[in-house]
Design a protein around this motif. Structure first.
Motif, short mmCIF file in Angstrom:
data_model
loop_
_atom_site.label_atom_id
_atom_site.label_comp_id
_atom_site.label_asym_id
_atom_site.label_seq_id
_atom_site.Cartn_x
_atom_site.Cartn_y
_atom_site.Cartn_z
N PHE A 68 0.87 -1.19 0.00
CA PHE A 68 0.00 0.00 0.00
C PHE A 68 0.91 1.24 0.00
N GLY A 80 -7.84 10.25 3.17
CA GLY A 80 -6.47 10.65 3.52
C GLY A 80 -6.19 12.09 3.14
N HIS A 123 -1.04 8.65 4.70
CA HIS A 123 -2.16 8.02 3.96
C HIS A 123 -2.48 8.98 2.81
N GLU A 137 -3.41 8.97 -0.21
CA GLU A 137 -4.18 8.55 -1.39
C GLU A 137 -4.63 9.73 -2.23
N CYS A 160 -12.71 0.10 -0.84
CA CYS A 160 -12.31 0.48 0.52
C CYS A 160 -13.13 1.61 1.13
N ARG A 204 -17.74 3.12 3.41
CA ARG A 204 -18.19 3.87 4.60
C ARG A 204 -19.30 4.87 4.25
N THR A 209 -7.15 -1.26 5.30
CA THR A 209 -7.56 -0.37 6.39
C THR A 209 -6.56 -0.44 7.53
N PRO A 210 -5.68 0.58 7.63
CA PRO A 210 -4.76 0.59 8.78
C PRO A 210 -5.56 0.63 10.08
N1 CDT Z 1 -7.66 2.37 1.47
C1 CDT Z 1 -8.60 3.07 2.13
O1 CDT Z 1 -9.47 3.68 1.54
N2 CDT Z 1 -8.50 3.07 3.46
C2 CDT Z 1 -9.36 3.86 4.28
C3 CDT Z 1 -8.59 4.39 5.43
C4 CDT Z 1 -9.23 5.58 5.94
S1 CDT Z 1 -8.16 6.50 6.91
C5 CDT Z 1 -7.26 7.42 5.91
C6 CDT Z 1 -10.58 3.14 4.78
O2 CDT Z 1 -11.67 3.72 4.71
O3 CDT Z 1 -10.47 2.02 5.29
#
Ligand code: CDT
Length: 307
Positions: free
Chosen positions: A53, A129, A141, A143, A169, A173, A195-196
């Motif tokens: 990533f 991000g 992050h 992105e 990803c 949400r 997802t960190p």
């Molecule tokens: N890759 C990705 O979209 N990850 C996001 C991290 C959000 S925090 C910057 C996610 O929604 O899981």
């Protein structure tokens, strides 16, 4: 005639910076073969499944990052995956970083049918991000530096005997992602993610990552009467711990299969697409019950407006 699609969620463990595409494609093929053993029609891989990533690092000259992107799909290095899938008569969905011939950069997923034909390409809409280097963070992050948001939005395509959509990803949400597909009659949504666990802007959310992951996908599935296939790249990648918990969610909102490791792991489920109508034909009969005339703010307004 039943409309059962047996789906594999091919979770991946970490891909470190020095892992080659060839090594990664070999892992993908191993997962694909496990999918074949499990009777899968379709195997779904994570977001950015070919590389580490890389948005966790910032570099001033973005062209120095070109090697993380794919300029063609399939390419000589990914062709063996396409060949094996066609041989096994399994479709797949693969996330990767895309660099177009005219220099645009997208976070992309491709959907491939069982005969090897490309059904569709989806480019991530909600880019999370930050745009600039934030050197005080333990990891970036970035992105929003590496990817443009898609202007194409959320499509739904006839494939695998049903109507399939994709998201990537952070899209999971946002209720709008599911609803735009729900309004096109989607029956199965494919979503890869990285997802960190550590959310730098608000670490109080760290412990809730797993909860939020299932919360959004279960509610998105239920409220739109659709299967949702969420597939992680999890584990500790270049020192950053990422969520596993890949899952297959039914239109009822119930989790019917879930990964229990953070490594390469295939989970699968027999997904009856006709189950969707139990929700879209009753409680969530959109034509009968939705009230778009009072939802105007959803599309006319971006942020919060306080009168
Ligand atoms: N890759 C990705 O979209 N990850 C996001 C991290 C959000 S925090 C910057 C996610 O929604 O899981």
């Amino acid at each position: 005639m039943s409309r059962i699609v047996t789906v594999g969620a091919a979770q991946m463990g970490p891909i470190q910076k020095d892992h080659t595409r060839k090594e990664v494609v070999e892992r993908l093929i191993t997962l694909l073969r496990q999918g074949h053993q499990a009777g899968c029609d379709l195997v779904v891989f994570p977001e950015l499944a070919l590389t580490t990533f890389f948005p966790r690092w910032f570099i001033d000259d973005i062209t120095q990052a070109d090697h993380w992107y794919e300029t063609e799909m399939p390419s000589p290095v990914t062709q063996p995956l396409f060949d094996e899938a066609k041989k096994l008569k399994i479709g797949f969905c693969l996330g990767y970083a895309e660099l177009t011939t005219d220099g645009h950069r997208f976070n992309t997923q491709v959907l491939v049918e069982r005969d090897g034909s490309i059904v569709a390409k989806y480019r991530k809409v909600h880019i999370p991000g930050h745009e600039h280097n934030e050197p005080d963070r333990p990891f970036q992050h970035a992105e929003r530096y590496y990817f443009e948001p898609s202007m194409e939005g959320f499509g739904v395509w006839k494939a695998f005997g049903g109507r399939l959509g994709m998201m990537i990803c952070n899209d999971r949400r946002w209720p709008e992602s599911y609803r735009v597909m729900g309004l096109q009659g989607v029956e199965m949504i494919l979503c890869g993610y990285n997802t960190p666990i550590h959310y730098v802007p608000d670490p109080s959310q760290d412990i809730l990552q797993g909860f939020h992951n299932s919360l959004v996908m279960q509610s998105g599935a239920y409220q739109n009467g659709s299967w949702v296939i969420g597939v992680a790249k999890g584990g500790v990648e270049e020192g950053v711990d990422s969520l596993g918990q890949s899952m297959i969610v039914a239109p009822s909102g119930q989790i019917v299969a879930q990964a229990f490791t953070t490594g390469d792991e295939l989970i699968s489920a027999r997904c009856d697409l006709d189950w969707c109508a139990k929700y879209t034909g009753t409680l969530f009969d959109f034509e009968r019950y939705r009230r778009p005339e009072v939802y105007g703010r959803i599309t006319s307004q971006r942020g919060v407006v306080i009168d």
